[in-house]
Design a protein around this motif. Structure first.
Motif, mmCIF file in Angstrom:
data_model
loop_
_atom_site.group_PDB
_atom_site.id
_atom_site.type_symbol
_atom_site.label_atom_id
_atom_site.label_comp_id
_atom_site.label_asym_id
_atom_site.label_seq_id
_atom_site.Cartn_x
_atom_site.Cartn_y
_atom_site.Cartn_z
ATOM 1 N N GLY A 82 13.167 0.060 -22.015
ATOM 2 C CA GLY A 82 13.620 0.534 -20.128
ATOM 3 C C GLY A 82 14.792 -0.619 -19.614
ATOM 4 N N VAL B 134 4.723 3.328 -14.385
ATOM 5 C CA VAL B 134 5.354 3.277 -15.562
ATOM 6 C C VAL B 134 3.904 4.539 -16.121
ATOM 7 C CG1 VAL B 134 5.421 2.900 -18.118
ATOM 8 C CG2 VAL B 134 6.878 1.914 -16.327
ATOM 9 N N TRP C 4 13.454 0.952 -11.343
ATOM 10 C CA TRP C 4 12.416 1.537 -12.265
ATOM 11 C C TRP C 4 12.558 2.540 -12.131
ATOM 12 C CZ3 TRP C 4 10.468 1.003 -17.003
ATOM 13 C CH2 TRP C 4 10.868 -0.374 -17.648
ATOM 14 N N TYR D 184 11.992 7.191 -23.691
ATOM 15 C CA TYR D 184 11.838 6.215 -24.120
ATOM 16 C C TYR D 184 10.141 6.486 -23.838
ATOM 17 C CZ TYR D 184 14.981 3.207 -23.257
ATOM 18 O OH TYR D 184 16.817 2.184 -22.963
ATOM 19 N N TYR E 159 16.185 8.621 -16.495
ATOM 20 C CA TYR E 159 15.863 8.605 -18.444
ATOM 21 C C TYR E 159 14.914 8.189 -19.219
ATOM 22 C CZ TYR E 159 20.429 7.426 -16.498
ATOM 23 O OH TYR E 159 21.735 7.918 -15.975
ATOM 24 N N GLY E 160 13.663 8.387 -18.725
ATOM 25 C CA GLY E 160 12.184 7.862 -19.283
ATOM 26 C C GLY E 160 12.146 8.950 -20.101
ATOM 27 N N GLU F 23 17.036 -2.523 -24.364
ATOM 28 C CA GLU F 23 16.711 -2.582 -22.612
ATOM 29 C C GLU F 23 17.990 -2.555 -21.460
ATOM 30 O OE1 GLU F 23 12.543 -5.000 -22.780
ATOM 31 O OE2 GLU F 23 14.740 -6.661 -22.341
ATOM 32 N N PHE G 215 14.590 5.126 -12.913
ATOM 33 C CA PHE G 215 15.256 5.464 -14.155
ATOM 34 C C PHE G 215 13.885 6.628 -15.079
ATOM 35 C CE2 PHE G 215 15.035 3.944 -18.589
ATOM 36 C CZ PHE G 215 16.048 2.767 -19.047
ATOM 37 N N LEU G 216 12.733 5.473 -14.606
ATOM 38 C CA LEU G 216 11.808 6.639 -15.230
ATOM 39 C C LEU G 216 11.983 8.542 -14.966
ATOM 40 C CD1 LEU G 216 8.807 4.169 -13.797
ATOM 41 C CD2 LEU G 216 9.636 5.114 -17.033
ATOM 42 N N MET H 20 7.823 1.800 -22.397
ATOM 43 C CA MET H 20 7.925 1.439 -21.603
ATOM 44 C C MET H 20 8.068 -0.379 -21.790
ATOM 45 S SD MET H 20 9.256 4.030 -20.371
ATOM 46 C CE MET H 20 10.662 3.622 -19.623
#
Length: 359
Positions: free
Chosen positions: A145, A237, A189, A200, A196-197, A82, A192-193, A203
């Motif tokens: 995440g 998400v 978020w 991952y 960079y999702g 994280e 980020f998704l 999440m």
């Protein structure tokens, strides 16, 4: 100290996805919320945590390579990572460093630079997220995440006691602080998704809502001010095609239905025997969500490898076939956990699931 009892398997992060989506996986995935640097060093001789956030990008990348390699070697399909909101909060530290909060009244709230936090988060973390992504081994992905749920982030700015005073003195301000922090977290978020999702597969954020006997704030306050933030982030998400895991310590049975039905969590982690054995969580919720956890961290600290093996075999037999299971400590592996206890846990799970013996 016997370090490797089993051969390395080819990692497959899809096993973790299936567990998070509440599918039983016979080759039960190993999971851990975090593993302390002392334990990693005693097993591998490396200290990747010293390098991860180095200003020297070559050092940082080497640290992340060593970090991923540890998880892969130990038999995990994923690594946990994280990048925490609290690190980007201006004036934060009331939660992590136990210093005085910076928001005490309406005036403090109005002048707080909320709009700077999402920008600051990515300025601080971008190179390290990219190094983490670039060193991901084949077959693996990450769980995690954006760290810190809205309750932890609010506490880091306000402090737990002062938050309780604000609740008593100014309920409108109390609500506004959660609302504004929720807006900030959603912005982070969302970006980020998008950016960079792909690194991952599941999440996650940690947000400790309870302690030994009950929730830290009233269940109705969690429903009014925290669950709506969770729901918005978790919906995003899900829009990205990924399951969501909530790490929350404590006795939170009073809000579990809300977390499942309203917030939409797919899986939950953290258990402590003084609250309820892991099998109780599975019995209560295994028909609706995946359950991550297993052995109380205190057991890893205090008992022999033989006792730990027996505990884990008994636990796995009790939960076998009851929805998605990923096995770990009930909380995490901080440095006070004896490395012998951690290895006993990993070896027991790998023996139970039938990994190939190395010798």
């Amino acid at each position: 100290m016997q370090i490797l009892k089993y051969q390395e398997n080819s990692p497959d992060y899809r096993s973790m996805v299936r567990a998070a989506r509440n599918e039983w996986v016979a080759h039960v995935p190993l999971y851990e919320h975090l593993i302390g640097p002392k334990v990693v060093e005693e097993i591998t001789g490396n200290r990747p945590h010293d390098l991860l956030f180095s200003k020297d990008m070559a050092e940082s990348r080497e640290g992340f390579r060593q970090y991923w390699d540890f998880w892969r070697t130990m038999g995990y399909d994923t690594a946990s990572m994280e990048f925490c909101v609290t690190g980007a909060l201006i004036g934060g530290g009331a939660l992590g460093s136990h210093q005085e909060g910076c928001i005490k009244d309406r005036a403090d709230f109005e002048r707080y630079p909320w709009d700077e936090i999402p920008v600051r988060f990515f300025e601080m973390n971008r190179p390290y997220i990219e190094n983490f992504a670039a060193t991901c081994p084949p077959g693996m992905k990450a769980v995690g995440g954006v760290g810190n749920g809205v309750f932890e982030a609010v506490q880091d700015l306000v402090g737990y006691m002062d938050l309780c005073y604000i609740k008593a003195d100014d309920e409108e301000l109390y609500a506004d602080i959660f609302r504004k922090m929720g807006e900030v977290e959603y912005q982070i978020w969302d970006r980020f998704l998008r950016e960079y999702g792909d690194t991952y597969c599941v999440m996650r954020f940690g947000d400790d809502l309870g302690f030994k006997s009950q929730t830290l704030i009233a269940p109705d306050d969690i429903r009014a001010h925290i669950i709506p933030v969770y729901k918005k982030i978790i919906s995003r998400v899900h829009e990205a095609g990924k399951p969501f895991l909530l790490h929350s310590c404590g006795c939170i049975f009073d809000v579990m239905d809300d977390l499942i039905e309203t917030a939409g969590i797919d899986a939950k982690h953290s258990n402590e025997d003084q609250i309820a054995h892991f099998s109780v969580w599975v019995e209560k919720y295994g028909d609706r969500i995946g359950n991550f956890g297993g052995i109380d961290t205190d057991v890893l600290c205090r008992y022999s490898p033989d006792y730990i093996r027996d505990y884990i075999f008994d636990c796995l037999e009790k939960v076998k076939g009851h929805g998605g299971i990923a096995f770990s400590s009930g909380n995490s592996i901080p440095d006070y956990v004896p490395t012998e206890g951690y290895l006993a846990m990993v070896n027991a799970v790998r023996e139970w699931r039938g990994d190939r013996a190395a010798f």
